[in-house]
Design a protein around this motif. Sequence first.
Motif, short mmCIF file in Angstrom:
data_model
loop_
_atom_site.label_atom_id
_atom_site.label_comp_id
_atom_site.label_asym_id
_atom_site.label_seq_id
_atom_site.Cartn_x
_atom_site.Cartn_y
_atom_site.Cartn_z
N LYS A 232 6.71 10.88 37.00
CA LYS A 232 7.67 11.55 37.88
C LYS A 232 8.76 12.31 37.12
O LYS A 232 9.54 13.04 37.73
CB LYS A 232 8.33 10.54 38.81
CG LYS A 232 7.41 10.02 39.90
CD LYS A 232 8.19 9.19 40.93
CE LYS A 232 7.27 8.78 42.08
NZ LYS A 232 8.00 8.03 43.13
N ILE A 233 8.83 12.14 35.80
CA ILE A 233 9.88 12.78 35.02
C ILE A 233 9.83 14.31 35.11
O ILE A 233 10.86 14.96 35.32
CB ILE A 233 9.86 12.30 33.56
CG1 ILE A 233 10.29 10.82 33.48
CG2 ILE A 233 10.77 13.16 32.68
CD1 ILE A 233 10.25 10.24 32.10
N PRO A 234 8.66 14.95 34.96
CA PRO A 234 8.65 16.42 35.05
C PRO A 234 9.19 16.95 36.38
O PRO A 234 9.94 17.92 36.40
CB PRO A 234 7.17 16.77 34.85
CG PRO A 234 6.62 15.63 34.08
CD PRO A 234 7.33 14.42 34.59
N GLY A 237 12.94 16.51 36.44
CA GLY A 237 13.56 17.50 35.57
C GLY A 237 13.60 18.87 36.22
O GLY A 237 14.62 19.56 36.17
N TRP A 238 12.51 19.28 36.85
CA TRP A 238 12.47 20.57 37.54
C TRP A 238 13.52 20.60 38.65
O TRP A 238 14.23 21.60 38.82
CB TRP A 238 11.07 20.79 38.12
CG TRP A 238 10.82 22.19 38.58
CD1 TRP A 238 10.25 23.20 37.87
CD2 TRP A 238 11.14 22.74 39.87
NE1 TRP A 238 10.18 24.35 38.63
CE2 TRP A 238 10.73 24.10 39.86
CE3 TRP A 238 11.73 22.23 41.03
CZ2 TRP A 238 10.88 24.94 40.96
CZ3 TRP A 238 11.90 23.06 42.12
CH2 TRP A 238 11.47 24.39 42.09
N SER A 239 13.63 19.49 39.39
CA SER A 239 14.60 19.42 40.49
C SER A 239 16.03 19.54 39.99
O SER A 239 16.87 20.20 40.62
CB SER A 239 14.43 18.12 41.27
OG SER A 239 13.15 18.01 41.84
N LEU A 240 16.32 18.91 38.86
CA LEU A 240 17.68 18.95 38.30
C LEU A 240 18.11 20.38 37.99
O LEU A 240 19.24 20.77 38.27
CB LEU A 240 17.75 18.11 37.02
CG LEU A 240 17.88 16.60 37.15
CD1 LEU A 240 17.68 15.95 35.80
CD2 LEU A 240 19.24 16.21 37.73
N PHE A 241 17.22 21.16 37.44
CA PHE A 241 17.58 22.51 37.00
C PHE A 241 17.38 23.57 38.07
O PHE A 241 17.71 24.73 37.84
CB PHE A 241 16.80 22.86 35.73
CG PHE A 241 17.26 22.09 34.52
CD1 PHE A 241 18.40 22.46 33.84
CD2 PHE A 241 16.56 20.98 34.09
CE1 PHE A 241 18.85 21.73 32.75
CE2 PHE A 241 16.99 20.24 33.00
CZ PHE A 241 18.14 20.62 32.32
N HIS A 242 16.88 23.16 39.24
CA HIS A 242 16.70 24.11 40.34
C HIS A 242 17.49 23.70 41.59
O HIS A 242 17.24 24.22 42.68
CB HIS A 242 15.21 24.26 40.68
CG HIS A 242 14.44 24.98 39.62
ND1 HIS A 242 13.97 24.35 38.48
CD2 HIS A 242 14.06 26.29 39.51
CE1 HIS A 242 13.33 25.23 37.73
NE2 HIS A 242 13.37 26.41 38.32
N HIS A 247 15.75 16.87 47.57
CA HIS A 247 14.44 16.93 48.21
C HIS A 247 13.48 15.90 47.64
O HIS A 247 12.37 15.74 48.14
CB HIS A 247 13.81 18.32 48.05
CG HIS A 247 14.66 19.41 48.63
ND1 HIS A 247 14.47 20.74 48.30
CD2 HIS A 247 15.70 19.39 49.50
CE1 HIS A 247 15.36 21.48 48.94
NE2 HIS A 247 16.10 20.68 49.68
N ASN A 248 13.91 15.18 46.60
CA ASN A 248 13.06 14.22 45.90
C ASN A 248 13.09 12.88 46.64
O ASN A 248 14.15 12.35 46.95
CB ASN A 248 13.57 14.07 44.46
CG ASN A 248 12.61 13.32 43.57
OD1 ASN A 248 12.20 12.22 43.88
ND2 ASN A 248 12.27 13.93 42.44
#
Length: 295
Positions: A232-234, A237-242, A247-248
């Motif tokens: 689940k890390i990728p 990480g994508w959610s953090l920077f977008h 939404h997670n």
Amino acid sequence: MGRVVFIVNPVSGTSSKIDIEKLIASNLDTAISEVGILRTEYAGHAETIAAQAVKDGADIVVAVGGDGTVNEVGRALIGTEAAMGVVPMGSGNGLALHLGIPTKVEAAIKLINRNRTQLIDCGIVNSRPFFCTSGVGFDAEVSKEFARSERRGLFSYAEIALAKWRSYKPDTYTIYSLNRLGEKKLLFNGEAFLVTIANAAQWGNNAYIAPNASVTDGLLDLVIVKSLPLWKIPKLGWSLFHKTLYHNSNIESYSMPGFAISRNFSELAHIDGDPVQVGSTLNLSIRPSVLKVLV
């Protein structure tokens, strides 16, 4: 603008501060009546010399460093007429990025010239102020290891985080919301990978742990990351920077004037990225509009 004092943390971030005097001289308005430049010598020193600068009549005190330096200077300026400037030269620069302060040193110094201020809120965790984020769990453990490391910067932080992830055991938390009357409501009881309490929206480096957080709304945003298996890390990480973390499905988030957190094992937390021992129980509150910042 009167008197401006720059407080430089020579060990923060990855950039050398050796030419800061030259950069200040070439980018600061020459109409300013007096400029002082001081360097910190130990943890907590920035707060001491910032408080003295205010007593000596400084109109603006500028933190040159990362969020830890900003925290120390800001603590000294809470409730005063002096304004805080920020020249972001740390590893994350979360508050500066949230406020739109340029990360290029020359541009950040020139921003001081227009003397435009904004009042921002201050979070309190067990009587300790923070302006960007505070947290417990995994990110607090990483902050402890990062503070011990001689290497700074995002890549060093990521390397430490990955190494720590392999051995990290999540704690168990009981979390209550607190309204302005101090009334409690149970929000969460269970295991969590980390819990972040945010005044500003990001940890730093444009990683938005609390995308909806505001430094002017009189509220704290609490974000719970319930579990974090490797696969689940990728996505996280994508959610953090977008700015899509909410939404997670692994995330719970709340916005309130205060929170009470208790946990079973650790007494460690981070406050604006710096590790501190605060005990197993945390009481969090907000002080609205108490710090004047140049933006």
